[in-house]
Design an enzyme around this catalytic site. Structure first.
Site, PDB file in Angstrom:
ATOM      1  N   ASP A 114      -3.366 -18.078   1.811  1.00 47.48           N
ATOM      2  CA  ASP A 114      -4.547 -18.745   1.255  1.00 47.48           C
ATOM      3  C   ASP A 114      -5.062 -19.791   2.233  1.00 47.48           C
ATOM      4  O   ASP A 114      -6.276 -19.911   2.467  1.00 47.48           O
ATOM      5  CB  ASP A 114      -4.242 -19.369  -0.123  1.00 47.48           C
ATOM      6  CG  ASP A 114      -2.871 -20.027  -0.192  1.00 47.48           C
ATOM      7  OD1 ASP A 114      -2.035 -19.772   0.699  1.00 47.48           O
ATOM      8  OD2 ASP A 114      -2.620 -20.803  -1.132  1.00 47.48           O
TER       9      ASP A 114
ATOM     10  N   ASP B 141     -10.751  -8.351   8.342  1.00 45.82           N
ATOM     11  CA  ASP B 141     -12.188  -8.246   8.035  1.00 45.82           C
ATOM     12  C   ASP B 141     -12.850  -9.618   8.070  1.00 45.82           C
ATOM     13  O   ASP B 141     -13.971  -9.767   8.555  1.00 45.82           O
ATOM     14  CB  ASP B 141     -12.413  -7.604   6.654  1.00 45.82           C
ATOM     15  CG  ASP B 141     -12.584  -6.097   6.768  1.00 45.82           C
ATOM     16  OD1 ASP B 141     -12.343  -5.555   7.871  1.00 45.82           O
ATOM     17  OD2 ASP B 141     -12.952  -5.463   5.760  1.00 45.82           O
TER      18      ASP B 141
ATOM     19  N   ASP C 290      -5.242  -6.554   6.084  1.00 52.42           N
ATOM     20  CA  ASP C 290      -6.444  -5.819   5.696  1.00 52.42           C
ATOM     21  C   ASP C 290      -7.573  -6.814   5.425  1.00 52.42           C
ATOM     22  O   ASP C 290      -8.704  -6.688   5.909  1.00 52.42           O
ATOM     23  CB  ASP C 290      -6.106  -5.014   4.426  1.00 52.42           C
ATOM     24  CG  ASP C 290      -7.189  -4.037   4.042  1.00 52.42           C
ATOM     25  OD1 ASP C 290      -8.158  -3.896   4.809  1.00 52.42           O
ATOM     26  OD2 ASP C 290      -7.065  -3.412   2.964  1.00 52.42           O
TER      27      ASP C 290
ATOM     28  N   LYS D   3       3.219 -15.354   2.200  1.00 55.95           N
ATOM     29  CA  LYS D   3       3.089 -16.127   0.944  1.00 55.95           C
ATOM     30  C   LYS D   3       4.508 -16.474   0.515  1.00 55.95           C
ATOM     31  O   LYS D   3       4.953 -16.131  -0.600  1.00 55.95           O
ATOM     32  CB  LYS D   3       2.332 -15.257  -0.082  1.00 55.95           C
ATOM     33  CG  LYS D   3       1.909 -15.970  -1.329  1.00 55.95           C
ATOM     34  CD  LYS D   3       0.790 -16.954  -1.126  1.00 55.95           C
ATOM     35  CE  LYS D   3       0.521 -17.718  -2.410  1.00 55.95           C
ATOM     36  NZ  LYS D   3      -0.310 -18.918  -2.197  1.00 55.95           N
TER      37      LYS D   3
ATOM     38  N   TYR E 173       0.817  -1.215   0.000  1.00 54.06           N
ATOM     39  CA  TYR E 173       0.000   0.000   0.000  1.00 54.06           C
ATOM     40  C   TYR E 173       0.856   1.273   0.000  1.00 54.06           C
ATOM     41  O   TYR E 173       0.372   2.349  -0.288  1.00 54.06           O
ATOM     42  CB  TYR E 173      -0.948   0.033   1.211  1.00 54.06           C
ATOM     43  CG  TYR E 173      -2.030  -1.034   1.189  1.00 54.06           C
ATOM     44  CD1 TYR E 173      -2.233  -1.833   0.073  1.00 54.06           C
ATOM     45  CD2 TYR E 173      -2.857  -1.233   2.283  1.00 54.06           C
ATOM     46  CE1 TYR E 173      -3.204  -2.809   0.052  1.00 54.06           C
ATOM     47  CE2 TYR E 173      -3.850  -2.211   2.274  1.00 54.06           C
ATOM     48  CZ  TYR E 173      -4.015  -3.002   1.154  1.00 54.06           C
ATOM     49  OH  TYR E 173      -4.978  -3.977   1.135  1.00 54.06           O
TER      50      TYR E 173
END
Ligand code: NAD
Length: 357
Positions: free
Chosen positions: A224, A252, A248, A192, A142
């Site tokens: 994943d 959620d 992020d 990852k 980001y």
């Protein structure tokens, strides 16, 4: 003990839910003999109305001088047409950057009394879930180099860059391990590393930092798999530490398995003990001013402040236990109400929690 708290109620339901959290802090101060010196300032839409900007310099200066910051929520239709950097939400980004907050903490707790609100089946939720997602907040993709390019043969293209320094990973990893020390002592680092070089560095550094915390068990998990495990076997998680983008998404997901936005607190921490504490929900203009908002997310954010900025574990626990007791007695704000429960308003809910303390 004495602490200075900057209080930024903001817009919409922000002031209503903040009032209840302050009531709770007042009860804790009385019971345990502390002094919480609160100073109010403007942020978001109300600051735009008064000063023409979402984060006035005075507000930031006040926050820097205090031991911690409590924030309600910002935003509303009135300011929706302003350009991005002038909108209320720009105040949130500004204050996080201004206070150097690099770790975002999002607990996902399923209370026994609210089990039915979870979209997960009973046999998965079992006796409840208590996960803390620790997300790196100021680095990664980001904030990395990005751009557009016209790369010859392939034509127009765009790129974003995931980059983490050793220092950035070390400091977020230490936060996660320290938090785990006061919990069930399990850290799951999510990356990852089977594909990304930045994840391989992340994994190396987290593993190295883990040696400083021999009591904490460290697991590594690909993102994943982590997203699947959260809905398959959520009870295996205690603290999850991960990058800005993965955090992020996973925070959620973890929040949603608890089933109610009105129950979700958060903390953003910097170096030392400074922290900003706020509910995850927004300013809920649809119910503002109607005594319907659930104040528990803000009250639970205040509990996080007691724990993480002030080191007052017993007091934090007292607030959380009071919330549990009120829910166990069947009191609910309208957003979490179900058959057979007693619906109360924002201020009544605050008072009920206060009475338990
Ligand atoms: P929202 O979280 O404000 O509301 C979503 C829904 O959840 C609404 O139906 C609302 O009534 C309900 N809700 C939210 N909090 C609740 C509570 N405590 N008790 C009971 N019900 C609750 O999200 P939105 O509607 O997308 O956004 C409204 C405004 O808030 C926008 O201006 C948005 O930009 C802003 N916002 C601010 C923050 C923040 O301050 N951190 C976060 C998200 C959205």
């Amino acid at each position: 003990m004495r602490f200075d708290i900057a209080v930024l109620p903001g817009d919409g339901i922000g002031p209503e839910v903040m009032e209840q959290a302050l009531k709770i802090l007042d009860a804790i101060a009385l019971k345990y003999g502390h002094e919480f010196n609160t100073k109010e300032a403007l942020i978001g839409g109300c600051a735009i109305d008064a000063y023409g900007e979402p984060l006035p310099q005075d507000t930031l200066e006040l926050c820097k001088k205090c031991d911690a910051v409590m924030l309600g929520a910002v935003g509303g239709e009135k300011w929706d047409t302003l350009p991005g950097d002038k909108r209320p939400e720009a105040g949130l980004l500004g204050i996080r950057a201004g206070l150097g907050l690099f770790a975002n903490l999002r607990p996902a707790v399923i209370y026994n009394a609210l089990k039915d609100a979870s979209p997960l089946k009973d046999d998965i939720v079992k006796d409840g879930i208590d996960i803390m997602v620790v997300r790196e907040l100021t680095g990664g993709i980001y904030f990395g180099k990005r751009g557009r390019t016209d790369a010859g043969e392939i034509g127009e293209a765009a790129f974003d860059t995931e980059m983490y320094s050793v220092y950035e990973v070390e400091r977020i990893a230490r936060k996660a391990f320290e938090i785990a020390m006061s919990r069930r002592k399990i850290v799951t680092s999510v990356d990852k590393a089977n594909v990304l070089e930045s994840s391989r560095l992340w994994r190396e550094v987290v593993t190295r930092v883990s040696k400083e915390y021999p009591e904490v068990k460290l697991n590594h998990m690909y993102v994943d798999n982590a997203s699947m495990q959260l809905v398959r076997r959520p009870e295996q998680f205690d603290v999850i530490v991960t990058t800005n983008m993965f955090g992020d998404i996973l925070s959620d997901e973890a929040s949603m398995i608890t089933g109610s936005i009105g129950m979700l607190p958060s903390a953003s921490l910097g170096e030392g003990n400074m922290g900003l504490y706020e509910p995850v929900h927004g300013s809920a203009p649809d119910i503002a001013g109607s005594n319907k908002a659930n104040p528990l997310a803000t009250i639970l954010s205040a509990a996080m402040m007691l724990r993480y900025s002030f080191g007052l574990e017993e007091e934090a626990k007292a607030v959380e236990d009071a919330v549990t007791k009120v829910l166990d007695k069947g009191y609910r704000t309208v957003d979490i109400a179900s058959e057979g429960t007693t619906v109360v308003g924002t201020s009544e809910m605050g008072q009920l929690v206060r009475d338990e303390i």
